[in-house]
Design an enzyme around this catalytic site. Structure first.
Site, mmCIF file in Angstrom:
data_model
loop_
_atom_site.group_PDB
_atom_site.id
_atom_site.type_symbol
_atom_site.label_atom_id
_atom_site.label_comp_id
_atom_site.label_asym_id
_atom_site.label_seq_id
_atom_site.Cartn_x
_atom_site.Cartn_y
_atom_site.Cartn_z
ATOM 1 N N HIS A 82 0.812 -1.224 0.000
ATOM 2 C CA HIS A 82 0.000 0.000 0.000
ATOM 3 C C HIS A 82 0.844 1.271 0.000
ATOM 4 C CE1 HIS A 82 1.170 0.199 4.175
ATOM 5 N NE2 HIS A 82 0.595 1.387 4.259
ATOM 6 N N HIS A 97 1.608 6.813 -0.683
ATOM 7 C CA HIS A 97 0.712 6.058 0.204
ATOM 8 C C HIS A 97 -0.633 5.909 -0.499
ATOM 9 C CE1 HIS A 97 -1.554 4.855 3.741
ATOM 10 N NE2 HIS A 97 -0.399 4.640 4.338
#
Length: 174
Positions: A82, A97
């Protein structure tokens, strides 16, 4: 294409092409995903919206591919896929992110083409994510692009908001 291929029209198998970067100027950082670029202050997570991690920009994605914003080294790679940490050749340190609290998905809906320590070329595909599946699982898919060593620069400023294309210059770092 080899000699026989040219003579007989046989096509060679294509290997995955390394995407060469647009010739960006030093201090330019590209969008990592296509979508709507918005101010970091609008992100629904105080760690990002308060710029605690650094200055940058957020993108509400309209695509599922994530690209390297600069050339450099992939210094941080999470097994959950992620987030990526990159140290650019010019010293800029970047955190990508994908989503908010998506670490909780433990890699579900994410793929990665790279691993920690890999050399990156700006514009190269880092990985993919399924934004629709992530949303269905109840997570915000906003992608944050943060300069984590902001204090090393006089300015970290977005150059565009609104609709952006992946690989388009989106931040200036001076």
């Amino acid at each position: 294409m080899g000699l026989f291929g040219k003579l007989f029209g046989k096509k060679e198998e294509n290997q995955e092409a390394v995407v060469s970067a647009v010739n960006w100027n030093p201090g330019e950082v590209a969008a990592v995903v296509s979508g709507e670029a918005v101010a970091l202050s609008t992100v629904n997570d105080p760690v990002f919206s308060s710029e605690m991690m650094g200055k940058g920009i957020a993108i509400k994605p309209s695509a599922n591919e994530v690209y390297a914003p600069v050339s450099g080294e992939l210094t941080v790679f999470y097994p959950s896929m992620h987030a990526y940490g990159i140290k650019g050749d010019d010293g800029v340190e970047i955190l990508i992110h994908i989503g908010i609290d998506t670490v909780n998905l433990e890699g579900k809906h994410f793929t990665s083409k790279k691993k920690q320590g890999d050399r990156l070329v700006a514009g190269e595909l880092l990985g993919t994510f399924d934004r629709n599946a992530i949303s269905k699982d109840g997570y915000d898919t906003t992608v944050m692009l943060i300069v984590t060593n902001t204090d090393n620069y006089a300015e970290v400023a977005p150059v565009k908001t609104g609709e952006v294309a992946a690989k388009e210059v989106i931040l200036n770092v001076k």
